[in-house]
Design a protein around this motif. Sequence first.
Motif, mmCIF file in Angstrom:
data_model
loop_
_atom_site.group_PDB
_atom_site.id
_atom_site.type_symbol
_atom_site.label_atom_id
_atom_site.label_comp_id
_atom_site.label_asym_id
_atom_site.label_seq_id
_atom_site.Cartn_x
_atom_site.Cartn_y
_atom_site.Cartn_z
ATOM 1 N N ALA A 121 97.979 29.881 88.523
ATOM 2 C CA ALA A 121 99.114 29.700 89.433
ATOM 3 C C ALA A 121 98.796 30.271 90.806
ATOM 4 O O ALA A 121 99.100 29.661 91.839
ATOM 5 N N GLY A 122 98.160 31.446 90.830
ATOM 6 C CA GLY A 122 97.790 32.063 92.099
ATOM 7 C C GLY A 122 96.798 31.213 92.872
ATOM 8 O O GLY A 122 96.913 31.066 94.096
ATOM 9 N N ARG A 123 95.850 30.629 92.164
ATOM 10 C CA ARG A 123 94.845 29.796 92.842
ATOM 11 C C ARG A 123 95.490 28.540 93.418
ATOM 12 O O ARG A 123 95.135 28.099 94.510
ATOM 13 N N MET A 124 96.442 27.963 92.698
ATOM 14 C CA MET A 124 97.122 26.781 93.215
ATOM 15 C C MET A 124 97.985 27.135 94.433
ATOM 16 O O MET A 124 98.059 26.369 95.398
ATOM 17 N N GLN A 125 98.605 28.297 94.404
ATOM 18 C CA GLN A 125 99.449 28.705 95.535
ATOM 19 C C GLN A 125 98.626 28.977 96.791
ATOM 20 O O GLN A 125 99.122 28.818 97.907
ATOM 21 N N ARG A 126 97.373 29.378 96.628
ATOM 22 C CA ARG A 126 96.522 29.627 97.793
ATOM 23 C C ARG A 126 96.359 28.383 98.651
ATOM 24 O O ARG A 126 96.124 28.478 99.865
ATOM 25 N N LYS A 127 96.498 27.216 98.051
ATOM 26 C CA LYS A 127 96.271 25.969 98.787
ATOM 27 C C LYS A 127 97.323 25.716 99.851
ATOM 28 O O LYS A 127 97.165 24.825 100.686
ATOM 29 N N LYS A 128 98.401 26.518 99.865
ATOM 30 C CA LYS A 128 99.414 26.330 100.904
ATOM 31 C C LYS A 128 98.835 26.617 102.288
ATOM 32 O O LYS A 128 99.400 26.178 103.298
ATOM 33 N N ALA A 129 97.707 27.331 102.352
ATOM 34 C CA ALA A 129 97.064 27.597 103.643
ATOM 35 C C ALA A 129 96.716 26.291 104.349
ATOM 36 O O ALA A 129 96.666 26.230 105.576
ATOM 37 N N LEU A 130 96.489 25.220 103.575
ATOM 38 C CA LEU A 130 96.122 23.928 104.155
ATOM 39 C C LEU A 130 97.334 23.151 104.662
ATOM 40 O O LEU A 130 97.180 22.138 105.339
ATOM 41 N N THR A 131 98.539 23.622 104.321
ATOM 42 C CA THR A 131 99.755 22.894 104.707
ATOM 43 C C THR A 131 100.513 23.577 105.835
ATOM 44 O O THR A 131 101.468 23.006 106.365
ATOM 45 N N LEU A 132 100.118 24.790 106.207
ATOM 46 C CA LEU A 132 100.825 25.519 107.255
ATOM 47 C C LEU A 132 100.553 24.899 108.626
ATOM 48 O O LEU A 132 99.425 24.458 108.905
ATOM 49 N N ASP A 133 101.558 24.881 109.487
ATOM 50 C CA ASP A 133 101.374 24.337 110.835
ATOM 51 C C ASP A 133 100.306 25.106 111.596
ATOM 52 O O ASP A 133 99.539 24.524 112.368
ATOM 53 N N TYR A 138 90.010 14.514 94.217
ATOM 54 C CA TYR A 138 90.829 15.392 95.050
ATOM 55 C C TYR A 138 90.001 15.959 96.205
ATOM 56 O O TYR A 138 90.498 16.074 97.337
ATOM 57 N N LEU A 139 88.748 16.299 95.928
ATOM 58 C CA LEU A 139 87.872 16.810 96.986
ATOM 59 C C LEU A 139 87.712 15.763 98.088
ATOM 60 O O LEU A 139 87.711 16.097 99.278
ATOM 61 N N ALA A 140 87.582 14.494 97.699
ATOM 62 C CA ALA A 140 87.454 13.417 98.690
ATOM 63 C C ALA A 140 88.732 13.299 99.516
ATOM 64 O O ALA A 140 88.682 13.032 100.725
ATOM 65 N N GLU A 141 89.885 13.498 98.884
ATOM 66 C CA GLU A 141 91.153 13.467 99.612
ATOM 67 C C GLU A 141 91.221 14.608 100.624
ATOM 68 O O GLU A 141 91.583 14.415 101.786
ATOM 69 N N VAL A 142 90.855 15.807 100.165
ATOM 70 C CA VAL A 142 90.902 16.983 101.036
ATOM 71 C C VAL A 142 89.937 16.824 102.206
ATOM 72 O O VAL A 142 90.220 17.264 103.323
ATOM 73 N N ALA A 143 88.789 16.178 101.961
ATOM 74 C CA ALA A 143 87.774 16.009 103.005
ATOM 75 C C ALA A 143 88.295 15.197 104.185
ATOM 76 O O ALA A 143 87.713 15.244 105.272
ATOM 77 N N GLN A 144 89.384 14.474 103.994
ATOM 78 C CA GLN A 144 89.956 13.669 105.071
ATOM 79 C C GLN A 144 91.145 14.345 105.739
ATOM 80 O O GLN A 144 91.792 13.767 106.612
ATOM 81 N N HIS A 145 91.420 15.588 105.322
ATOM 82 C CA HIS A 145 92.475 16.382 105.955
ATOM 83 C C HIS A 145 92.056 16.689 107.395
ATOM 84 O O HIS A 145 90.890 17.005 107.651
#
Length: 275
Positions: free
Chosen positions: A143-155, A185-192
């Motif tokens: 759960a903690g590892r999944m929550q860390r991904k919010k760093a990619l969604t912050l303005d 998923y990695l391919a999706e993230v690579a286009q962020h």
Amino acid sequence: MGRLTDIDPHSSGAARFSYELRRHRLKAGLTQEQFGRRVGYSESLIGMVETCRRIPTEGLAQLCDQVFGLDGVMHALYLDAWPPLPPVPEHFRDWAAEELRATALRLWDPLLIPGLFQTEQYARWIIECAPGITAEEIDRRVAGRMQRKKALTLDDGPMVLALLDEGVLHRPIGHAAAIRRQLEYLAEVAQHPKVTIQIVPYGAKAGAGLIGAFGIAEMRGVPYTVYVEAQPHGRTIGERGMIAKLVTRYDAIRGEAHSQSLSLRMIEEAVRKWT
């Protein structure tokens, strides 16, 4: 002691906290040493907080309100700048905070997909391999590892520049379907728009990097702390000599990496392999 104009309070939540701490301290007519004695912290630590070189604790923010006679103002600024951290192991807490604070992260991993890019299945398989770990601890850490991904969604989240060894795409972590979904998923993230992923091919002159994974946190272009993987667990280091060495190593590894577009094609080809 510095001037108020040294910090732009509009640049980030952390800068706003530092600016307001210094402003209220000067308004109270206190030196950093005098204020430090009142709250039980050293003069040097207060100085680092006021210049955005050290993350304050929540307790310090609350003490600021007490000393300055504020009604939760500094505590609110603290929570705005540093939201509650995800449930991560104690040794990882400092780096988890930097993932939210930094303006850029440079990552290198020769063995695994970095935690910021992991799917839940992939993360669970890695975490549950730890000797003696309980089911409850597995769930908490996943759960903690999944929550860390919010760093990619912050303005104001960090730019992430990740280098991955080609072997990461072909290493069997769990069953084939889980690996395929992870690479999709990695391919999706690579286009962020804030993410750059580059693959370091087999045979690249990056042997020194195979010793272990590491991450570099930057603030407005300046590297200020690093995380180094090790056994039994990694550690966060702020020593300048170590930071300089890892920045040099990262640049050398990146010089051997494929372009972003070619790297994405390699990831997509690996997805087809695992299908």
